[in-house]
Write an enzyme that holds these catalytic residues in place. Structure first.
Site, PDB file in Angstrom:
ATOM      1  N   ARG A 173      68.889  -7.830 -10.329  1.00 51.71           N
ATOM      2  CA  ARG A 173      70.273  -7.810 -10.032  1.00 51.71           C
ATOM      3  C   ARG A 173      71.295  -7.881  -9.105  1.00 51.71           C
ATOM      4  O   ARG A 173      72.034  -8.421  -8.309  1.00 51.71           O
ATOM      5  CB  ARG A 173      70.778  -6.155 -10.619  1.00 51.71           C
ATOM      6  N   LYS A 214      52.709  -1.267 -17.457  1.00 53.14           N
ATOM      7  CA  LYS A 214      52.206   0.627 -17.731  1.00 53.14           C
ATOM      8  C   LYS A 214      54.089   0.861 -17.315  1.00 53.14           C
ATOM      9  O   LYS A 214      54.079   1.135 -16.405  1.00 53.14           O
ATOM     10  CB  LYS A 214      51.379   0.892 -18.335  1.00 53.14           C
ATOM     11  N   HIS A 245      45.728  -1.241 -13.725  1.00 56.64           N
ATOM     12  CA  HIS A 245      45.602  -1.814 -12.401  1.00 56.64           C
ATOM     13  C   HIS A 245      44.646  -1.149 -12.303  1.00 56.64           C
ATOM     14  O   HIS A 245      43.688  -1.644 -11.187  1.00 56.64           O
ATOM     15  CB  HIS A 245      47.419  -1.922 -11.657  1.00 56.64           C
ATOM     16  N   LYS A 277      40.347  -2.975 -10.191  1.00 59.45           N
ATOM     17  CA  LYS A 277      39.997  -2.571  -8.941  1.00 59.45           C
ATOM     18  C   LYS A 277      38.039  -2.977  -9.450  1.00 59.45           C
ATOM     19  O   LYS A 277      37.382  -3.112 -10.683  1.00 59.45           O
ATOM     20  CB  LYS A 277      39.953  -0.863  -9.337  1.00 59.45           C
ATOM     21  N   GLU A 300      44.896  12.752  -6.318  1.00 61.38           N
ATOM     22  CA  GLU A 300      45.957  12.571  -5.974  1.00 61.38           C
ATOM     23  C   GLU A 300      46.248  13.453  -5.118  1.00 61.38           C
ATOM     24  O   GLU A 300      46.826  14.586  -5.433  1.00 61.38           O
ATOM     25  CB  GLU A 300      47.298  11.492  -6.358  1.00 61.38           C
ATOM     26  N   ASP A 336      51.325   8.763 -17.715  1.00 61.07           N
ATOM     27  CA  ASP A 336      51.064   8.170 -16.159  1.00 61.07           C
ATOM     28  C   ASP A 336      49.866   7.609 -16.195  1.00 61.07           C
ATOM     29  O   ASP A 336      48.950   6.713 -15.922  1.00 61.07           O
ATOM     30  CB  ASP A 336      51.204   8.937 -15.385  1.00 61.07           C
ATOM     31  N   HIS A 392      44.927   5.009 -17.487  1.00 60.51           N
ATOM     32  CA  HIS A 392      43.692   4.397 -16.361  1.00 60.51           C
ATOM     33  C   HIS A 392      43.002   5.024 -16.616  1.00 60.51           C
ATOM     34  O   HIS A 392      41.520   4.516 -16.870  1.00 60.51           O
ATOM     35  CB  HIS A 392      44.422   5.134 -15.138  1.00 60.51           C
ATOM     36  N   LYS A 421      48.930  15.529  -9.380  1.00 56.89           N
ATOM     37  CA  LYS A 421      49.481  15.116  -8.023  1.00 56.89           C
ATOM     38  C   LYS A 421      49.224  16.421  -7.112  1.00 56.89           C
ATOM     39  O   LYS A 421      49.203  17.897  -8.080  1.00 56.89           O
ATOM     40  CB  LYS A 421      51.009  14.896  -8.299  1.00 56.89           C
TER      41      LYS A 421
HETATM   42  C1  BG6 Z   1      50.251   4.680 -11.411  1.00 53.62           C
HETATM   43  C2  BG6 Z   1      51.303   5.786 -11.660  1.00 53.62           C
HETATM   44  O1  BG6 Z   1      49.645   3.728 -12.844  1.00 53.62           O
HETATM   45  O2  BG6 Z   1      48.835   4.923 -10.958  1.00 53.62           O
HETATM   46  C3  BG6 Z   1      51.308   6.219 -10.187  1.00 53.62           C
HETATM   47  O3  BG6 Z   1      52.152   5.092 -12.019  1.00 53.62           O
HETATM   48  C4  BG6 Z   1      49.120   6.855  -9.401  1.00 53.62           C
HETATM   49  O4  BG6 Z   1      51.936   8.136 -11.099  1.00 53.62           O
HETATM   50  C5  BG6 Z   1      48.916   5.654  -9.336  1.00 53.62           C
HETATM   51  O5  BG6 Z   1      50.554   7.261  -8.524  1.00 53.62           O
HETATM   52  C6  BG6 Z   1      47.493   6.005  -9.265  1.00 53.62           C
HETATM   53  O6  BG6 Z   1      46.866   4.627  -8.663  1.00 53.62           O
HETATM   54  P1  BG6 Z   1      45.781   4.689  -7.721  1.00 53.62           P
HETATM   55  O7  BG6 Z   1      45.143   2.903  -7.768  1.00 53.62           O
HETATM   56  O8  BG6 Z   1      46.486   4.566  -6.600  1.00 53.62           O
HETATM   57  O9  BG6 Z   1      44.648   5.586  -8.188  1.00 53.62           O
END
Ligand code: BG6
Length: 480
Positions: free
Chosen positions: A47, A147, A177, A181, A215, A234, A239, A329
């Site tokens: 935008r 996602k 993602h 890895k 995390e 999330d 993942h 987290k």
């Molecule tokens: C993301 C989440 O998909 O993955 C985040 O939305 C999270 O909340 C992140 O922090 C963690 O990814 P990585 O690669 O740092 O483990």
């Protein structure tokens, strides 16, 4: 890695965080490695009213890593309002002129790095503007969707339906993602290129499997998104479920996208649904203290920032083996680990052989300090037969010149070369929603009940540790 053929990459949400932190640095790295096409451009669309130069300037200053000028020269920008049909017409005009200027073929990857509420709107707009199909021979369209893919089964199905109305399934790339890895992909190589693990990789020899991704950061500036998602949507639904599938799946008939993704779906279909009772005993959610005062978070939020769960895969290989997941987290460590605990010998002859049910474990450290370690008992030198646990380690940083490629580098290149092996298929996503959705609904009914608070920087709520023998996420107790 294979170099991508000539094409255009259009990124929607180009002024956002993901584009700056992940996508552009990954593309710049691919360029350094000579993997970007000879004729290529990135067209950012968002935008904000940038032009090419002011967008480059913004990204130059804003990206986590420096973006080289020769890469930035390949980056263009088109102001774009996803809700305005005129914007799609303008985008079409811009694409045509870029293709002419750079002699680009009719091949376009559209990347949706936008908020999820636009995942339906943008593809529909592309169709209206006639941008969804290639008209020249050898041309194609692909779409990459970030996602979260839906927020429950119904919305995921709806989104799948909408995307498949416009694009062929083979051209839809749903990103997770974690599958980009290196250490995650290596699970498949570890399992399927080594004869020594496979005979042991089943309920006869494995006691339990633990997968954790913890995390140290909180929700940072994503409170608005996170408060509607929570740790289950999330991290777990995508993942962690994919990590679990890589550990649990059968060998595919070949390493092609469909056979591999067929095996992932089979694992998801074999998951035992939680009974009402198991939802109470085998799933724990927590929220870190102070979460409710984060920006964008409701003051009475019951969103979970941590989840621990134990479940079973009811198939021939895994019947009776507990799988334990843990994520959250604001915990003590930032690390992702997979730990395979092997069963102990039937008799323990030696003092100190090990404590607990498992004397041997294989630990795959996904990040950081990427490594694989096998634990076993060793005779303590000296008199008698005392045993101590030691480990054989492989560390990725011991490989000469082996900087691990970032997840987005691998995944972007795969989408550009048309390889969907490491992207989620629609049926897998729907199956994983089927598994987690009843738990989400249960929590919604529960509200604040059963939502445990934990201190920032701790190991999570003590109640989550209840799923594990003695508080460490590596030890989950087996069902009696
Ligand atoms: C993301 C989440 O998909 O993955 C985040 O939305 C999270 O909340 C992140 O922090 C963690 O990814 P990585 O690669 O740092 O483990």
């Amino acid at each position: 890695m294979k170099k991508a053929e000539d094409q255009l990459l259009v990124i929607f949400g180009a002024s956002g965080d993901l584009t700056g932190r992940k996508l552009l640095p990954a593309l710049a790295e691919l360029r350094t490695q000579g993997l970007l096409p000879d004729r290529f451009a990135v067209l950012g669309a968002a935008r904000t009213a940038y032009d090419d130069e002011s967008f480059r300037q913004f990204r130059r200053e804003d990206s986590g890593s420096p973006l080289p000028d020769d890469f930035l020269r390949q980056v263009r920008y088109q102001p774009f309002d996803p809700n305005d049909p005129a914007s799609y017409a303008a985008l079409r005009g811009r694409i045509e002129s870029l293709r002419e200027e750079l002699s680009l073929p009719d091949r376009i990857v559209f990347y949706l790095a936008t908020p999820p509420d636009l995942y339906g709107i943008v593809p529909s707009g592309l169709r209206e503007a006639g941008l969804d199909t290639a008209t020249e021979p050898g041309g194609w369209r692909r779409i990459v969707v970030e996602k979260p893919f839906g927020r429950d089964l119904e919305s995921a199905r709806e989104l799948n339906g909408l995307l498949r109305d416009i694009f062929a399934e083979r051209d839809i790339y749903r990103i997770d993602h974690y599958l980009g890895k290196e250490t995650v992909q290596n699970i498949l190589v570890l399992r399927f290129s080594n004869g020594i693990f496979e005979p042991l990789w089943n309920r006869n020899y494995i006691d339990r499997i633990e997968i954790s991704a913890t995390e140290t950061l909180g929700v940072e500036n994503r409170g608005g998104y996170y408060d509607r998602a929570g740790a289950m949507r999330d991290m777990v639904q995508n993942h962690l479920m994919h990590l679990m599938a890589f550990v649990a799946m059968e060998a595919p008939s070949s390493f092609e996208p469909e056979p591999l993704r067929d095996e992932i779906v089979k694992v998801f279909r074999s998951l035992r649904s939680y009974s009402a009772e198991a939802m109470e005993t085998d799933v724990v959610r927590g929220q870190y203290e102070g979460y409710r005062t984060e920006k964008g978070v409701a003051p009475d939020s019951t969103t979970e920032t941590c989840v621990a769960m134990r479940f079973y895969i009811d198939n021939w290989r895994w019947a009776g083996v507990p799988f334990c997941l843990f994520t959250g987290k604001k915990l003590r460590h930032k690390e992702s680990l997979i730990t395979i605990h092997f069963k102990s010998t039937p008799q323990r002859f030696f003092a100190g052989q090990c404590s607990g049910r498992s004397c041997n474990k294989l630990t795959v450290r996904i990040q950081p300090d990427e490594s694989i370690a096998l634990n076993f008992g060793l005779k303590t030198p000296g008199a008698g037969f005392r045993v101590r646990q030691v480990s054989m380690d492989f560390r990725y940083d011991s490989l000469p010149g082996s900087d691990l490629p970032g997840a987005y580098e691998r995944l972007l290149l795969d989408a550009m070369t048309g390889d969907s092996t490491l992207y989620a298929r629609s049926d897998a996503l729907e199956e994983s929603w089927k598994f987690v959705e009843p738990v989400l609904r249960h929590w919604q009914r529960q509200g604040d009940r059963g939502l445990y608070r934990y201190r920032a920087g701790s190991d999570g709520p003590a109640e989550a540790a209840r799923l594990f023998d003695d508080g460490a996420p590596e030890r989950c107790t087996k069902e009696d």
